[in-house]
Structures are given as structure tokens and as C-alpha cells.
Design a protein around this motif. Structure first.
Motif, PDB file in Angstrom:
ATOM      1  N   GLU A 252       9.070   4.823  -8.648  1.00  0.00           N
ATOM      2  CA  GLU A 252       9.165   4.221  -9.865  1.00  0.00           C
ATOM      3  C   GLU A 252       7.907   3.424 -10.268  1.00  0.00           C
ATOM      4  N   ALA A 253       7.279   2.725  -9.349  1.00  0.00           N
ATOM      5  CA  ALA A 253       6.087   1.897  -9.695  1.00  0.00           C
ATOM      6  C   ALA A 253       4.966   3.020  -9.858  1.00  0.00           C
ATOM      7  N   SER A 254       4.800   3.742  -9.712  1.00  0.00           N
ATOM      8  CA  SER A 254       3.697   4.779  -9.809  1.00  0.00           C
ATOM      9  C   SER A 254       3.856   6.020 -10.588  1.00  0.00           C
ATOM     10  N   ASP A 255       4.831   5.830 -11.777  1.00  0.00           N
ATOM     11  CA  ASP A 255       4.862   7.061 -12.626  1.00  0.00           C
ATOM     12  C   ASP A 255       5.065   8.325 -11.763  1.00  0.00           C
ATOM     13  N   GLY A 256       5.854   8.194 -10.896  1.00  0.00           N
ATOM     14  CA  GLY A 256       6.155   9.687  -9.975  1.00  0.00           C
ATOM     15  C   GLY A 256       5.046  10.108  -9.309  1.00  0.00           C
ATOM     16  N   ALA A 257       3.895   9.247  -9.138  1.00  0.00           N
ATOM     17  CA  ALA A 257       2.668   9.901  -8.273  1.00  0.00           C
ATOM     18  C   ALA A 257       2.620   9.800  -6.949  1.00  0.00           C
ATOM     19  N   ALA A 258       3.656   9.436  -6.400  1.00  0.00           N
ATOM     20  CA  ALA A 258       3.620   9.261  -4.856  1.00  0.00           C
ATOM     21  C   ALA A 258       4.013  10.410  -4.243  1.00  0.00           C
ATOM     22  N   PRO A 259       3.362  10.705  -3.028  1.00  0.00           N
ATOM     23  CA  PRO A 259       3.882  11.864  -2.183  1.00  0.00           C
ATOM     24  C   PRO A 259       5.503  11.810  -1.863  1.00  0.00           C
ATOM     25  N   THR A 261       6.947  11.863   0.838  1.00  0.00           N
ATOM     26  CA  THR A 261       7.288  10.860   2.021  1.00  0.00           C
ATOM     27  C   THR A 261       7.361   9.662   1.507  1.00  0.00           C
ATOM     28  N   LEU A 262       6.792   8.901   0.589  1.00  0.00           N
ATOM     29  CA  LEU A 262       6.795   7.645   0.360  1.00  0.00           C
ATOM     30  C   LEU A 262       7.642   7.342  -0.977  1.00  0.00           C
ATOM     31  N   GLU A 263       8.004   8.146  -1.504  1.00  0.00           N
ATOM     32  CA  GLU A 263       8.464   7.918  -2.988  1.00  0.00           C
ATOM     33  C   GLU A 263       9.726   7.071  -3.078  1.00  0.00           C
ATOM     34  N   ASN A 264      10.529   7.278  -2.300  1.00  0.00           N
ATOM     35  CA  ASN A 264      11.632   6.341  -2.258  1.00  0.00           C
ATOM     36  C   ASN A 264      11.894   5.233  -1.564  1.00  0.00           C
ATOM     37  N   GLU A 265      10.494   4.830  -0.763  1.00  0.00           N
ATOM     38  CA  GLU A 265      10.341   3.510  -0.190  1.00  0.00           C
ATOM     39  C   GLU A 265      10.394   2.195  -1.271  1.00  0.00           C
ATOM     40  N   PRO A 266      10.621   1.046  -0.846  1.00  0.00           N
ATOM     41  CA  PRO A 266      10.194   0.011  -1.730  1.00  0.00           C
ATOM     42  C   PRO A 266       8.869  -0.341  -1.940  1.00  0.00           C
ATOM     43  N   ALA A 267       8.664  -0.623  -3.065  1.00  0.00           N
ATOM     44  CA  ALA A 267       7.146  -0.962  -3.622  1.00  0.00           C
ATOM     45  C   ALA A 267       6.808  -2.532  -2.714  1.00  0.00           C
ATOM     46  N   PRO A 268       5.867  -2.522  -2.331  1.00  0.00           N
ATOM     47  CA  PRO A 268       5.292  -3.923  -1.627  1.00  0.00           C
ATOM     48  C   PRO A 268       4.973  -4.923  -2.856  1.00  0.00           C
ATOM     49  N   SER A 269       5.183  -6.283  -2.459  1.00  0.00           N
ATOM     50  CA  SER A 269       4.936  -7.088  -3.548  1.00  0.00           C
ATOM     51  C   SER A 269       3.880  -7.925  -3.473  1.00  0.00           C
ATOM     52  N   SER A 270       2.948  -8.408  -4.465  1.00  0.00           N
ATOM     53  CA  SER A 270       1.930  -9.037  -4.012  1.00  0.00           C
ATOM     54  C   SER A 270       2.306 -10.567  -3.653  1.00  0.00           C
ATOM     55  N   GLN A 271       1.665 -10.941  -2.581  1.00  0.00           N
ATOM     56  CA  GLN A 271       1.855 -12.371  -1.732  1.00  0.00           C
ATOM     57  C   GLN A 271       1.862 -13.316  -2.380  1.00  0.00           C
ATOM     58  N   SER A 316      -2.020   3.111 -10.054  1.00  0.00           N
ATOM     59  CA  SER A 316      -0.784   2.507 -10.765  1.00  0.00           C
ATOM     60  C   SER A 316      -1.057   1.109 -10.971  1.00  0.00           C
ATOM     61  N   LEU A 317      -0.835   0.690 -12.076  1.00  0.00           N
ATOM     62  CA  LEU A 317      -0.843  -0.917 -12.053  1.00  0.00           C
ATOM     63  C   LEU A 317       0.279  -1.507 -11.845  1.00  0.00           C
ATOM     64  N   PRO A 318       0.051  -3.119 -11.661  1.00  0.00           N
ATOM     65  CA  PRO A 318       1.172  -3.841 -11.298  1.00  0.00           C
ATOM     66  C   PRO A 318       1.988  -3.803 -12.758  1.00  0.00           C
ATOM     67  N   ARG A 319       3.698  -3.529 -12.391  1.00  0.00           N
ATOM     68  CA  ARG A 319       4.428  -3.570 -13.480  1.00  0.00           C
ATOM     69  C   ARG A 319       5.080  -4.965 -14.036  1.00  0.00           C
ATOM     70  N   ASP A 320       4.787  -5.888 -13.063  1.00  0.00           N
ATOM     71  CA  ASP A 320       5.340  -7.313 -13.219  1.00  0.00           C
ATOM     72  C   ASP A 320       4.470  -8.292 -12.238  1.00  0.00           C
ATOM     73  N   ALA A 321       5.110  -9.610 -12.063  1.00  0.00           N
ATOM     74  CA  ALA A 321       4.600 -10.322 -11.551  1.00  0.00           C
ATOM     75  C   ALA A 321       4.489 -10.397 -10.100  1.00  0.00           C
ATOM     76  N   LEU A 322       5.356  -9.394  -9.499  1.00  0.00           N
ATOM     77  CA  LEU A 322       5.437  -9.145  -8.083  1.00  0.00           C
ATOM     78  C   LEU A 322       4.700  -7.685  -7.692  1.00  0.00           C
ATOM     79  N   GLY A 323       4.298  -7.183  -8.525  1.00  0.00           N
ATOM     80  CA  GLY A 323       3.710  -5.754  -8.431  1.00  0.00           C
ATOM     81  C   GLY A 323       2.553  -5.786  -7.832  1.00  0.00           C
ATOM     82  N   THR A 324       1.866  -4.676  -7.223  1.00  0.00           N
ATOM     83  CA  THR A 324       0.902  -4.373  -6.707  1.00  0.00           C
ATOM     84  C   THR A 324       0.193  -3.087  -7.384  1.00  0.00           C
TER      85      THR A 324
END
Length: 465
Positions: A252-259, A261-271, A316-324
Motif C-alpha cells: 500500500e505504501a509503494s503503489d504496488g511496487a513491492a516484490p 515477498t515484501l508486499e504484505n509486511e508492515p511498512a516501517p515508520s520514520s523514527q 515511493s514517497l512518504p504518505r504521512d508523518a510516519l511514512g518512509t
């Protein structure tokens, strides 16, 4: 001896009955999958032919910064927000920028990387390749269509296996490897159906098995099982060292660009994100004074370069304040896959995952995906994968033609209902086959019940033994 002969004959007719009904029901969907798959095999070639003014540009020795490309693309869509940038795949290629407008379908905007000129845009699903892509995965019907496609693919597997069983010669007859000459009418179609089915069977099975990881139910179960067994996405990468997790998956965070293997994992957050800046999908609150500011697109591109990741990549650009920032290298040969997660405030690399980090199952799926799409070996791979697509179309046409020519006037002409003892044996065999196809297994139970009911009706509603 008599019982053995009867059982073998009854079993053959039972398999024929399953093959008959599965073929009639699944043929239209398998034709759609084969045709749309054949189109997508040549997606770059088709798009270059149809949209050369958007995809091809004069080669330039220099490229303008990604921030300028993003601004130009966003300016071409009033109120639009840039969500992803695909850098040029080769010299003389445009940059593809994904822009979400305030309302309506997302756009793909094409920009000349040398001049920053906007070349034009389109809605992906309004193109031939985009339509084929979405129809191939979900028949343009969303989750329901995805389930229908998965069911058709699973039954396509069963059709192929039962077809091989029916092809196998009986009574000492030689196997039919090529159509006999001089045949007409139904015999002509039967020989060609048998020969084409035999020679294409392994490739058809390969297409089905390598396509099923994308299916909603089968794919999710395979991914979850591989992760639990430690042969999928490595557990050490699932938190990315983050104390906060985004509400989005990587897909979802990458407009479906993920391989895969990764696509259903939670997207990391900016620390450095304010923990109160985003909650359950609500709009981010204003950042407090003195908190870190985003590094910006060009600085993120520099972090990517410093990490040794070179174009072409998908950013893929961050979607919100938590995005990476999420950058993928997704080459035709999956051994070169690499993913970077970059904190949007500090520029810290939160995760760096390569193909070598995947488990054995994930590696096998990623390899199968690229072979399935005709990418791994270039044009030879495309042509080899085109063969089973053409074979499926032929088989789905020749099968109904054979049925139409043999059916009695005004009747369905299906093989006789399966005898109850044989039905039980067949049910055990096919259910064992369908253990790896859950959706097909559910439908199989329903069909077995209907077939048993049909047998009872044919016998005058006699008692079930």
C-alpha cells in the motif's frame, strides 16, 4: 477380475465427467487469463508502440533533480500529490511519476529527465496493458474477481491433470503425440486437442503454479506459511528497528511496487516522527516547533546513491508523518532485487534487504514470478510463455467444439453420473490434490454433493450405500 475391469472403466468415466464439466465452466475464464496474460507478456513492447511520445525521449548526458521532476508532474495535475517515481529504465527513456489527484483515478505522468518537460499522462487501467493487467488478476471486479480468477486457475490445474490421465492410452493403443492426418469433424478436433494438451501440459501447470502466489487466498496462505517456517521474509527485518509502525503495508505504501515477498509486511515508520501526528488513518497534526523537518526528495535520492543503489529504481514517497521513503530495485532477474527504507526526517537507512536475505521459498517464488511474466531471459522467455497461453485458448475452443459435435440433439450430452463407490474413491483422490488449493477444495465439496445427488436421481432416488 471383473470388479477390477469395472472399476477401471468407471474411474475413467468419472475422470472424463470431471474434465467435461470443469472445462465447460472454466473455459471462458481460462481464455480471459490466457489472452490478458499474453498481452502483458509484451507490455513494454506494446506501450512503446502505442505511447512512444510518452515513453521515449532524446538521450541526455545530464538529468535534472527528482524534486524538479516531481514538481513538474504535480503541476500538470491540479491539486495532485506525487506518490511514486520510477526512474528511467535506460537512456532515452522518460521518468514515470505516479500522481494522485484530489478526486478520480490516479495518473501516471511522463517527464523528460533531461529537460523536465511533461510529456503527457494516462490512467493506467484505461490502457490496453493496464486493462489486461487488472483483468488478469481480478477481472476488474476487485476481491470477488480475484477469488474467481483463483478458482479458475485451480480448476485449470485439475483440468490439466485429468486431461493427461484421459490422454494416456488404454487397451494397448500407442500414445498420440501428434494429430493423425486425413481426419475430419470431431475426430480432427479430438486429435488436435489431445496432442496440444499433451505437449503444453507442463508449461500450463508451470504458469498456474507460478501465478497462484498473487491470488488472494492461496498467495496469502503461502506467504504466511513460508514466514512461519522461516523460509519466506526474514523475521529480523519485520520491525526494521522501528518503535512505531505505519498503518500501511509495504504494498500500500509503494503503489504496488513491492516484490511479492515484501508486499504484505508492515511498512516501517520514520523514527523522528511525532507519535501523536498520525492515528488510525486520520490526518497528521501540525508538527511541534523544533521537531525535525523532512529531508526532501533530493536528499533521499542522495542517500540512495550513497547506499550504492543505482537507477533504475522505484521510489515511493512518504504518505504521512510516519511514512518512509521506500526504494526498490526490481530487475528482470530477481537475484538483483534490493529494498531500502529511509527515514524521512533523519535520512537514516532503516532497512536494507536484498535477494540474499530471502528464505528459500521466497526466492523460488520471486524466480517463478519473473519467469511467469517472461522477464528472466528476455524475448526467448516471452515466446516460451506465450506458447501455453496460445495452447489454453486452443484447448478451450476445441473442447467445446468436440462436445457440440458429439452431443445428442436437444441434450447436454454429459458423461453419465459417477457410480457411488467410484465417486468416493475419486473424491479422496481429487480432495488430496486440492489440499493445496483451498478455494478449489471448497467448490469441489459442493460439486461432489451435486454429483452424488445427480447419481441418486438417475437411480430413482435410491438409498445411499
Amino acid at each position: 477380475m471383473r470388479d477390477a475391469v469395472w472399476s477401471a472403466t468407471a474411474f475413467y468415466r468419472a475422470v472424463w465427467r470431471w474434465h467435461f464439466y470443469a472445462g465447460l465452466v472454466c473455459a471462458p475464464f481460462l481464455v480471459i487469463l490466457a489472452v490478458t496474460g499474453a498481452i502483458y507478456l509484451f507490455n513494454d513492447e506494446i506501450n512503446d508502440l502505442v505511447y512512444p511520445n510518452l515513453r521515449l525521449v532524446p538521450a541526455s548526458a545530464t538529468e535534472i533533480p527528482l524534486s524538479e521532476i516531481a514538481r513538474a508532474a504535480a503541476a500538470s495535475v491540479p491539486g495532485g500529490t506525487v506518490t511514486r517515481i520510477d526512474t528511467p529504465t535506460a537512456a532515452g527513456r522518460s521518468v514515470q511519476v505516479f500522481v494522485a489527484p484530489p478526486s478520480g483515478a490516479p495518473l501516471r505522468v511522463f517527464v523528460d529527465p533531461g529537460s523536465g518537460k511533461v510529456l503527457g499522462s494516462y490512467v493506467y487501467t484505461h490502457t490496453l496493458v493496464g486493462f489486461a493487467d487488472v483483468a488478469h488478476g481480478s477481472l476488474m471486479l476487485g476481491p470477488l474477481g480475484d477469488a474467481v480468477v483463483e478458482l479458475a486457475a485451480c480448476w485449470g490445474f485439475i483440468l490439466t491433470v485429468t486431461g493427461l490421465f484421459l490422454w494416456w492410452p488404454r487397451g494397448g493403443k500407442p500414445p498420440l503425440f501428434r494429430p493423425r492426418s486425413g481426419l475430419r469433424k470431431r475426430a480432427f478436433w479430438k486429435d488436435w486437442h489431445s496432442a496440444v494438451g499433451f505437449w503444453s501440459a507442463l508449461l500450463v501447470l508451470f504458469l498456474i503454479l507460478t501465478g497462484l502466489p498473487w491470488a488472494g487466498i492461496w498467495g496469502d496462505l503461502l506467504r504466511a506459511g513460508a514466514d512461519v517456517a522461516g523460509i519466506g521474509y526474514p523475521a529480523t527485518f519485520r520491525t526494521h528497528g522501528a518503535t512505531l509502525q505505519s498503518h500501511l503495508t509495504i504494498k500500500e505504501a509503494s503503489d504496488g511496487a513491492a516484490p511479492w515477498t515484501l508486499e504484505n509486511e508492515p511498512a516501517p515508520s520514520s523514527q523522528a516522527a511525532d507519535p501523536h501526528a498520525h492515528h488510525h488513518g486520520t490526518a497528521p497534526a501540525p508538527r511541534a516547533a523544533g521537531t525535525p523537518q523532512p529531508i526532501g526528495l533530493d536528499a533521499a535520492a542522495q542517500v540512495i546513491a550513497d547506499a550504492g543503489m543505482s537507477a533504475p529504481y522505484r521510489l515511493s514517497l512518504p504518505r504521512d508523518a510516519l511514512g518512509t521513503y521506500i526504494a526498490f530495485v526490481y530487475p528482470d532477474q530477481p537475484e538483483g532485487q534490493r529494498t531500502l527504507y529511509i527515514d524521512q526526517y533523519s535520512g537514516q537507512v532503516l532497512g536494507d534487504i536484498g535477494f540474499g536475505d530471502y528464505g528459500p521459498m521466497a526466492k523460488a517464488v520471486e524466480l517463478g514470478v519473473q519467469l511467469h511474466m517472461g522477464n528472466y531471459f528476455g524475448l526467448p522467455n516471452q515466446l516460451v510463455m506465450l506458447l501455453p497461453c496460445l495452447a489454453i485458448v486452443f484447448l478451450c475452443i476445441s473442447g467445446p467444439i468436440m462436445w457440440w459435435r458429439r452431443r445428442p440433439a436437444g441434450r447436454l450430452g454429459a458423461p453419465k453420473p459417477i457410480a457411488r463407490p467410484t465417486l468416493r474413491v475419486l473424491a479422496l483422490i481429487v480432495l488430496a490434490l486440492c489440499l493445496v488449493f483451498p478455494l478449489a477444495g471448497v467448490s469441489l465439496i459442493a460439486v461432489l454433493g451435486l454429483d452424488l445427488l445427480a447419481g441418486r436421481i438417475a437411480e430413482g432416488l435410491g438409498p445411499v450405500a
